[in-house]
Motif scaffolding. Sequence first.
Motif, PDB file in Angstrom:
ATOM      1  N   LEU A  40       0.809  -1.229   0.005  1.00 54.71           N
ATOM      2  CA  LEU A  40      -0.023   0.138  -0.176  1.00 54.71           C
ATOM      3  C   LEU A  40       0.870   1.277   0.029  1.00 54.71           C
ATOM      4  O   LEU A  40       0.188   2.479  -0.131  1.00 54.71           O
ATOM      5  CB  LEU A  40      -0.903  -0.031   1.097  1.00 54.71           C
ATOM      6  CG  LEU A  40      -2.193  -1.037   1.315  1.00 54.71           C
ATOM      7  CD1 LEU A  40      -2.735  -1.410   2.531  1.00 54.71           C
ATOM      8  CD2 LEU A  40      -3.255  -0.400   0.199  1.00 54.71           C
ATOM      9  N   ARG A  41       2.181   1.025   0.175  1.00 55.31           N
ATOM     10  CA  ARG A  41       3.011   2.139   0.404  1.00 55.31           C
ATOM     11  C   ARG A  41       2.558   3.282   1.215  1.00 55.31           C
ATOM     12  O   ARG A  41       2.617   4.424   1.090  1.00 55.31           O
ATOM     13  CB  ARG A  41       3.174   2.919  -1.111  1.00 55.31           C
ATOM     14  CG  ARG A  41       4.015   2.098  -2.095  1.00 55.31           C
ATOM     15  CD  ARG A  41       3.899   2.748  -3.468  1.00 55.31           C
ATOM     16  NE  ARG A  41       4.405   1.784  -4.499  1.00 55.31           N
ATOM     17  CZ  ARG A  41       5.460   2.034  -5.038  1.00 55.31           C
ATOM     18  NH1 ARG A  41       6.375   2.852  -4.561  1.00 55.31           N
ATOM     19  NH2 ARG A  41       5.695   1.147  -6.140  1.00 55.31           N
ATOM     20  N   VAL A  42       2.161   2.830   2.581  1.00 57.09           N
ATOM     21  CA  VAL A  42       1.805   3.480   3.603  1.00 57.09           C
ATOM     22  C   VAL A  42       2.945   4.525   4.014  1.00 57.09           C
ATOM     23  O   VAL A  42       3.812   4.239   4.217  1.00 57.09           O
ATOM     24  CB  VAL A  42       1.155   2.615   4.847  1.00 57.09           C
ATOM     25  CG1 VAL A  42       0.911   3.462   6.009  1.00 57.09           C
ATOM     26  CG2 VAL A  42      -0.109   1.972   4.373  1.00 57.09           C
ATOM     27  N   SER A  43       2.472   5.747   4.306  1.00 59.47           N
ATOM     28  CA  SER A  43       3.212   6.901   4.691  1.00 59.47           C
ATOM     29  C   SER A  43       2.457   7.621   5.947  1.00 59.47           C
ATOM     30  O   SER A  43       1.515   7.583   6.094  1.00 59.47           O
ATOM     31  CB  SER A  43       3.413   7.857   3.575  1.00 59.47           C
ATOM     32  OG  SER A  43       2.543   8.657   3.414  1.00 59.47           O
ATOM     33  N   SER A  44       3.097   9.082   6.239  1.00 60.83           N
ATOM     34  CA  SER A  44       2.527   9.822   7.213  1.00 60.83           C
ATOM     35  C   SER A  44       1.417  10.516   6.481  1.00 60.83           C
ATOM     36  O   SER A  44       0.655  11.252   7.505  1.00 60.83           O
ATOM     37  CB  SER A  44       3.611  10.868   7.601  1.00 60.83           C
ATOM     38  OG  SER A  44       4.098  11.413   6.469  1.00 60.83           O
ATOM     39  N   ASP A  45       1.308  10.428   5.574  1.00 64.09           N
ATOM     40  CA  ASP A  45      -0.168  10.928   4.951  1.00 64.09           C
ATOM     41  C   ASP A  45      -1.419  10.182   4.998  1.00 64.09           C
ATOM     42  O   ASP A  45      -2.358  10.622   4.686  1.00 64.09           O
ATOM     43  CB  ASP A  45       0.017  11.396   3.304  1.00 64.09           C
ATOM     44  CG  ASP A  45       1.316  12.397   3.071  1.00 64.09           C
ATOM     45  OD1 ASP A  45       1.443  13.145   3.946  1.00 64.09           O
ATOM     46  OD2 ASP A  45       1.802  12.248   1.765  1.00 64.09           O
ATOM     47  N   ASP A  46      -1.176   8.962   5.532  1.00 67.99           N
ATOM     48  CA  ASP A  46      -2.297   8.084   5.561  1.00 67.99           C
ATOM     49  C   ASP A  46      -2.919   7.925   6.609  1.00 67.99           C
ATOM     50  O   ASP A  46      -2.286   8.068   7.743  1.00 67.99           O
ATOM     51  CB  ASP A  46      -1.761   6.572   5.332  1.00 67.99           C
ATOM     52  CG  ASP A  46      -1.387   6.488   3.508  1.00 67.99           C
ATOM     53  OD1 ASP A  46      -2.606   6.559   2.767  1.00 67.99           O
ATOM     54  OD2 ASP A  46      -0.248   6.144   3.113  1.00 67.99           O
ATOM     55  N   VAL A  47      -4.257   7.613   6.409  1.00 61.84           N
ATOM     56  CA  VAL A  47      -5.085   7.249   7.474  1.00 61.84           C
ATOM     57  C   VAL A  47      -5.694   5.712   7.420  1.00 61.84           C
ATOM     58  O   VAL A  47      -6.209   5.684   6.142  1.00 61.84           O
ATOM     59  CB  VAL A  47      -6.426   8.126   7.603  1.00 61.84           C
ATOM     60  CG1 VAL A  47      -7.344   7.627   8.893  1.00 61.84           C
ATOM     61  CG2 VAL A  47      -6.193   9.552   7.919  1.00 61.84           C
ATOM     62  N   VAL A  48      -4.985   4.915   8.138  1.00 62.27           N
ATOM     63  CA  VAL A  48      -5.097   3.402   7.737  1.00 62.27           C
ATOM     64  C   VAL A  48      -6.175   2.641   8.644  1.00 62.27           C
ATOM     65  O   VAL A  48      -6.070   2.927   9.839  1.00 62.27           O
ATOM     66  CB  VAL A  48      -3.683   2.750   7.982  1.00 62.27           C
ATOM     67  CG1 VAL A  48      -4.107   1.318   7.211  1.00 62.27           C
ATOM     68  CG2 VAL A  48      -2.817   3.386   7.040  1.00 62.27           C
ATOM     69  N   LEU A  49      -7.039   2.017   8.029  1.00 66.11           N
ATOM     70  CA  LEU A  49      -8.034   1.107   8.683  1.00 66.11           C
ATOM     71  C   LEU A  49      -7.499  -0.401   8.779  1.00 66.11           C
ATOM     72  O   LEU A  49      -7.328  -0.840   7.721  1.00 66.11           O
ATOM     73  CB  LEU A  49      -9.556   1.145   8.245  1.00 66.11           C
ATOM     74  CG  LEU A  49     -10.350   0.191   8.854  1.00 66.11           C
ATOM     75  CD1 LEU A  49     -10.682   0.660  10.187  1.00 66.11           C
ATOM     76  CD2 LEU A  49     -11.747   0.245   7.760  1.00 66.11           C
ATOM     77  N   VAL A  50      -7.350  -0.906   9.824  1.00 66.79           N
ATOM     78  CA  VAL A  50      -6.797  -2.111  10.028  1.00 66.79           C
ATOM     79  C   VAL A  50      -7.959  -3.258  10.713  1.00 66.79           C
ATOM     80  O   VAL A  50      -8.424  -2.964  11.741  1.00 66.79           O
ATOM     81  CB  VAL A  50      -5.460  -2.286  11.003  1.00 66.79           C
ATOM     82  CG1 VAL A  50      -5.022  -3.720  11.046  1.00 66.79           C
ATOM     83  CG2 VAL A  50      -4.420  -1.482  10.558  1.00 66.79           C
ATOM     84  N   HIS A  51      -8.260  -4.382   9.956  1.00 66.16           N
ATOM     85  CA  HIS A  51      -9.277  -4.994  10.358  1.00 66.16           C
ATOM     86  C   HIS A  51      -8.452  -6.065  11.095  1.00 66.16           C
ATOM     87  O   HIS A  51      -7.720  -6.758  10.660  1.00 66.16           O
ATOM     88  CB  HIS A  51      -9.976  -5.520   9.222  1.00 66.16           C
ATOM     89  CG  HIS A  51     -11.074  -4.811   8.675  1.00 66.16           C
ATOM     90  ND1 HIS A  51     -12.091  -4.199   9.340  1.00 66.16           N
ATOM     91  CD2 HIS A  51     -11.023  -4.029   7.285  1.00 66.16           C
ATOM     92  CE1 HIS A  51     -12.641  -3.256   8.516  1.00 66.16           C
ATOM     93  NE2 HIS A  51     -11.974  -3.296   7.261  1.00 66.16           N
ATOM     94  N   GLY A  52      -8.989  -6.336  12.324  1.00 71.25           N
ATOM     95  CA  GLY A  52      -8.066  -7.471  13.198  1.00 71.25           C
ATOM     96  C   GLY A  52      -6.833  -6.927  13.882  1.00 71.25           C
ATOM     97  O   GLY A  52      -5.753  -7.557  13.748  1.00 71.25           O
TER      98      GLY A  52
END
Length: 309
Positions: free
Chosen positions: A136-148
């Motif tokens: 997903l190339r997650v960075s500090s710009d992201d709001v991430v939803l994590v299931h589990g």
Amino acid sequence: MAKKIIAAAYGDPTEVLEVADVRVPTPGRDQVVVQVRAAGLNPFDVKVVSGVMGRNSDKLPISPGAEAAGVVHAAGTDSGFVAGDEVVVYPATAALAEYVLSPAANVHFKPAGLGFAEAASLLLAGVTAVDTLATLRVSSDDVVLVHGGAGAVGSIVVTEALAAGATVIATASPRNHEHLRELGAIPVAYGVGLAAAIDEARGEQRITAVVDTVGTDEAIDVSLELVAPHRIVSIAAWGRVDDGIVIVDGSSEQSRHHRREAVEPLLADAAAGRIGVEIARTFSFDDAGEAFTELAGSHPRGKLVFEPK
Ligand SMILES: NC(=O)c1ccc[n+]([C@@H]2O[C@H](COP(=O)([O-])OP(=O)(O)OC[C@H]3O[C@@H](n4cnc5c(N)ncnc54)[C@H](OP(=O)(O)O)[C@@H]3O)[C@@H](O)[C@H]2O)c1
């Protein structure tokens, strides 16, 4: 002779797991034999033994156990290891045993500050977690939803996403919400009212990426309302590939690359306490069936660890 756990048939682990007497393996030139101190149990082991991953009688008996930590018992001349080295074996096969034979390429030096049980429980979940976020190339710009978010993979996804500077909203049973808060995530309960709970947790922020470690239709349906399918990476929703979500499982070259590169940083982060590995329970040859059954159900947070005794 030495002992190892096998399943001679597919089915209920309490019925099909048994202890076999086998020869202590001898390593080839680029192989290592490790005396197992601990082996991590994963849902994968349970699924293979119970037949959820398919039933092929040619593959019987099954020897479960995909990761271990221990002390080198014997090492091939080209392996780069010597007897007495403390190591982690991942990926491993047949690790629920007193001794495990492995190609040297899958053997990693165990940092001194990391216990055997924690080291044996880190890498399968850890490389998977890193793979989801790298995809997903997650960075500090992201709001991430994590299931589990309180599971073995989910906890490391939460930790690593926060370390990347992202905001993290994570689903879990209410009993695990305090744990998620301590990690730095915003907890929400899964089940009835999930979409509204996520809306309240995100406030004015927009969810930009989803990591699903659960695979339920509820998790995928709610995610598709929030982001485009290609921003949803799942490790478990095999039945929802047609929705355009991204499944990662170590089978693509990119996924394998992410996972290989993740091993040494994960070991260093766990040794330094930047990643926590909780141990819920240890088990051995006598109670392996119960441990498998516990992992298949709604179990307490933390890993189940095999210790040969
Ligand atoms: N594709 C891959 O490469 C890969 C690699 C590793 C694992 N996996 C798969 O990923 C899954 C998770 O593995 P794991 O080791 O993290 O397992 P785990 O430690 O048992 O965690 C499972 C989590 O799922 C949560 N959960 C259970 N029922 C739920 C529901 N109905 N809705 C939302 N959350 C729910 C639990 O939350 P609470 O305890 O808070 O209720 C728990 O935290 C397994 O299916 C495993 O086989 C895939």
